[in-house]
Design a protein around this motif. Structure first.
Motif, mmCIF file in Angstrom:
data_model
loop_
_atom_site.group_PDB
_atom_site.id
_atom_site.type_symbol
_atom_site.label_atom_id
_atom_site.label_comp_id
_atom_site.label_asym_id
_atom_site.label_seq_id
_atom_site.Cartn_x
_atom_site.Cartn_y
_atom_site.Cartn_z
ATOM 1 N N PRO A 209 16.027 10.531 16.599
ATOM 2 C CA PRO A 209 15.474 10.552 15.100
ATOM 3 C C PRO A 209 15.999 12.019 14.578
ATOM 4 O O PRO A 209 15.977 12.038 13.275
ATOM 5 C CB PRO A 209 14.068 10.828 15.245
ATOM 6 N N GLN B 110 16.582 5.578 12.838
ATOM 7 C CA GLN B 110 15.354 5.434 12.008
ATOM 8 C C GLN B 110 14.202 4.972 12.855
ATOM 9 O O GLN B 110 13.062 4.853 12.312
ATOM 10 C CB GLN B 110 15.459 4.578 10.748
ATOM 11 N N PRO C 54 10.963 6.878 17.059
ATOM 12 C CA PRO C 54 10.625 8.451 16.935
ATOM 13 C C PRO C 54 10.225 9.200 18.125
ATOM 14 O O PRO C 54 10.043 8.548 19.060
ATOM 15 C CB PRO C 54 9.008 7.937 15.968
ATOM 16 N N MET C 55 9.848 10.351 18.142
ATOM 17 C CA MET C 55 9.487 11.443 19.230
ATOM 18 C C MET C 55 7.838 11.160 19.395
ATOM 19 O O MET C 55 7.213 10.828 18.194
ATOM 20 C CB MET C 55 10.052 12.690 18.794
ATOM 21 N N VAL D 252 -4.835 16.915 16.031
ATOM 22 C CA VAL D 252 -3.923 18.121 15.128
ATOM 23 C C VAL D 252 -4.362 18.730 14.073
ATOM 24 O O VAL D 252 -3.937 19.562 13.610
ATOM 25 C CB VAL D 252 -2.576 17.649 14.816
ATOM 26 N N LEU E 271 4.034 17.986 17.630
ATOM 27 C CA LEU E 271 4.017 17.425 16.524
ATOM 28 C C LEU E 271 4.573 18.193 15.128
ATOM 29 O O LEU E 271 5.012 17.760 14.524
ATOM 30 C CB LEU E 271 2.491 16.688 16.054
ATOM 31 N N GLY F 167 10.843 17.266 16.645
ATOM 32 C CA GLY F 167 10.327 16.030 16.047
ATOM 33 C C GLY F 167 9.128 15.333 16.686
ATOM 34 O O GLY F 167 8.031 14.961 16.232
ATOM 35 N N LEU G 292 1.409 16.123 10.799
ATOM 36 C CA LEU G 292 1.447 14.409 10.531
ATOM 37 C C LEU G 292 2.773 14.216 9.613
ATOM 38 O O LEU G 292 3.354 13.335 10.104
ATOM 39 C CB LEU G 292 0.129 14.118 10.078
ATOM 40 N N ASN H 270 5.543 15.501 9.617
ATOM 41 C CA ASN H 270 6.716 15.638 10.381
ATOM 42 C C ASN H 270 7.119 14.588 11.274
ATOM 43 O O ASN H 270 7.858 14.052 11.573
ATOM 44 C CB ASN H 270 6.596 16.781 11.343
ATOM 45 N N GLN H 271 5.852 13.826 11.840
ATOM 46 C CA GLN H 271 6.077 12.702 12.616
ATOM 47 C C GLN H 271 5.935 11.468 11.708
ATOM 48 O O GLN H 271 6.740 10.422 12.184
ATOM 49 C CB GLN H 271 4.682 12.576 13.479
ATOM 50 N N GLN I 209 9.189 9.990 10.698
ATOM 51 C CA GLN I 209 10.060 9.417 11.802
ATOM 52 C C GLN I 209 9.689 7.943 12.072
ATOM 53 O O GLN I 209 10.266 7.167 12.775
ATOM 54 C CB GLN I 209 9.887 10.210 12.974
#
Lengths: 387, 387
Positions: free
Chosen positions: A137, A157, A160-161, A223, A259, A265, B151, B153-154, B157
């Motif tokens: 990503p 795309q 994702p991580m 988070v 995150l 990522g 959030l 940042n993720q 992706q």
């Protein structure tokens, strides 16, 4: 091996039970342990990840025993002094003038004659080849001239991580050990922010600590709390898990919220969604002109781990040697030599594991069982109506 | 309305049948039409997209009739001269000196006092607010200082752009019209690269053409062919669909391969995977400091369409007016006024559509049916064993 308090002992399948040091298995919620197995291995939820990819992921790490084991497996070893030392020693060997930190790349231009790499800080470098060893990503951060091929443009795309917050709770004394517990546990509680814990005291017995993973959906949920709120919640959870107020008295708390990391990522590795491998799998490590792709995501063994990163880096280097006519194409893909100091040993298997039917065989058995069940119901119906 | 050849008439549900001008419905493969409905509306496969998101997507476009209809719906109007004119006229109005093309942004820095936007070409701009109106996955191209919240940042992706190649096949004469066909069809053939076609002749009857969509998985499969190979395959497909060799004699072929587009990532819009809306939904249009998010993906009505882009842009502008104390917070979210020239009319509904049971009601009915079925089987068993 010691057990944690009864309330939090999950009755789990042999593979995982053995990894945790449990010998007693029994009835349990198979779906839940499946979800937790996915959560901890790929920091994603089962409704996000491709099952094909997840099975591949476990397989390329040598199977469910090998990937999970703290003994004779993937979770066995740590570096005294921290694994950052590897990067530092390589930097020393390379010469620090050859290593440019704080040089984020923003574009790569190539034509038949030359390549040009431009950085956010305005510096520009000319080169013959590029090895891109950043997660898929993060490759979307770069502008490519010429643009990437269609499939690669869409591939980067779509993987994702993962999502994880790694936490370390430090105590004065390793109270879990004094209580006869190992400190390793799966926490089976929908409301708990942590699913997996390991004791993380230093080898010399100093700095007693418990490492805990906040995984996947829970990472995205918790988070939004402050670091202090997470610390307090975790202390309370450990007090419940170990049934002691000693867990409330932590002396220090550290966490790594992956995150929030702009330059990775997330963590540990990419998550491939349903349909990804069958559509984009062949493109993951296919070079684009003289751009070669490394990074643990492109490995074929221990992808997601440091070992995978090494394998991928060496393979990418050999691609360039081949491009320069220095080796044969057949030499590009090579198995890693076995580590002489850490040899993987076979795991003891149960009679059932050795003799379990294949999927086809299982379906046949289930077919017979169903037919029998229908026949029995018929007979029961018949008896009930007849009497 | 005219039908295409018998071989390619799908027997489809009323909503879609009406959109295509069919009046006859009957037995059909519900899964297949469901897949095709997803393919054409969000250029993704059903195994990739979240059902919750897809249902939301259709709903925010006014439902399945409104989104699909070429009459009284989302597919009704085109711009004589092309929709690019909108951008051109806005550019004229703005003054072209205020519009900077070829200025790809690579980083956004903000603190309490100021904001700074840096471009790949090295130019730097200071400003008070930024509206980011690029698709979610393209926001990964930017470096943010301070970094995006965890959030977001993720999130960026996890919502890739869809996959579609839009094709236009030009002919000397509109042979389909001369055969009594409308030129619109769903092509029900696993091997066909095109799933949906529309006649695309100009309003004055010049430039007879058929527009065809290569969608989702098929776009990723056939993107590896050359443009000429796709043209030839499409001609052969149309010859089969319309049962005439006239379809082989195209005079020109144009296509737009959105998969290759570095600056959009794909088309028509982002695809949100399972779990995305419930985890990240609230973050999609939440400002980050003085960065505001527009773009059709952030709209709440006709997201994915030009109308959504307008709604989102106006909402983002009002966020800034609120930040500057010029309007009240309650004024930020506002319904778009109804278009005076194109008023959406209600669709005629069938008796079943008006009186269909709710999900709960349907489950109750199914429950009764199942009980009846079991009772009947019992009775049959009883009779067979008895006789």
């Amino acid at each position: 091996m010691a057990k944690i308090s009864e309330h939090y002992v999950l009755i789990i399948p042999k593979d995982v039970a053995r990894w945790l040091g449990y010998d007693d298995t029994g009835p349990r919620d198979a779906w839940k342990i499946g979800d937790q197995f996915i959560n901890v291995n790929v920091t994603s939820e089962s409704h996000e990840a491709s099952l094909l990819w997840f099975l591949w992921y476990v397989r390329q790490c040598g199977g469910s025993n090998r990937i999970m084991s703290t003994d004779n497996g993937g979770q066995q070893r740590k570096f005294i002094g921290g694994s950052q030392q590897i990067s530092e020693r390589i930097a020393d060997k390379l010469g620090k003038d050859k290593l440019l930190l704080e040089h984020a790349v923003c574009s790569i231009t190539q034509n038949d004659q030359s390549m040009q790499v431009s950085c956010l800080n305005g510096e520009v470098f000319k080169c013959r080849h590029v090895i891109l060893a950043v997660p898929l990503p993060l490759q979307t951060r770069l502008t490519f001239d010429p643009p990437l091929p269609s499939l690669r443009n869409q591939l980067i795309q779509r993987a994702p991580m993962g999502s994880v917050i790694k936490t370390f709770m430090y105590y004065d004394r390793p109270f879990w050990q004094e209580m006869g517990h190992s400190g390793a546990a799966i926490i089976d509680d929908e409301e708990a922010l942590i699913e997996f814990i390991f004791a993380d005291t230093k080898p010399d017995g100093t700095k007693p600590a418990i490492m805990g993973f906040i995984l996947a959906g829970r990472a995205r949920k918790y988070v939004t709390l402050t670091k202090e709120e997470r610390r307090d919640k975790i202390c309370k959870l450990y007090a419940k898990v170990f049934e002691t107020d000693q867990a409330l008295k932590c002396v220090h708390y550290e966490e790594q919220n992956w995150l929030a990391e702009q330059w990775s990522g997330g963590c540990y590795t990419v998550m491939m969604p349903p349909g990804f491998l069958t559509t984009f799998g062949r493109e993951i490590r296919k070079p684009v002109g003289r751009i070669h792709f490394a990074g643990t995501e492109t490995a074929t063994e221990w992808s997601g781990y440091m070992e995978g990163a090494v394998q991928a880096g060496e393979r990418a280097a050999r691609e360039i040697l081949f491009d320069r006519g220095e080796i044969d194409q057949s030499e590009i893909l090579k198995d890693e030599p076995e580590n002489e100091f850490v040899k993987p040993m076979p795991f003891p298997t149960t009679f059932f594991e050795r003799n379990a039917p294949s999927v086809g065989g299982l379906l046949k058995i289930l077919g017979c069982v169903s037919t029998l069940a229908v026949a029995c119901s018929g007979a029961i119906f018949y008896r009930r109506f007849k009497t």
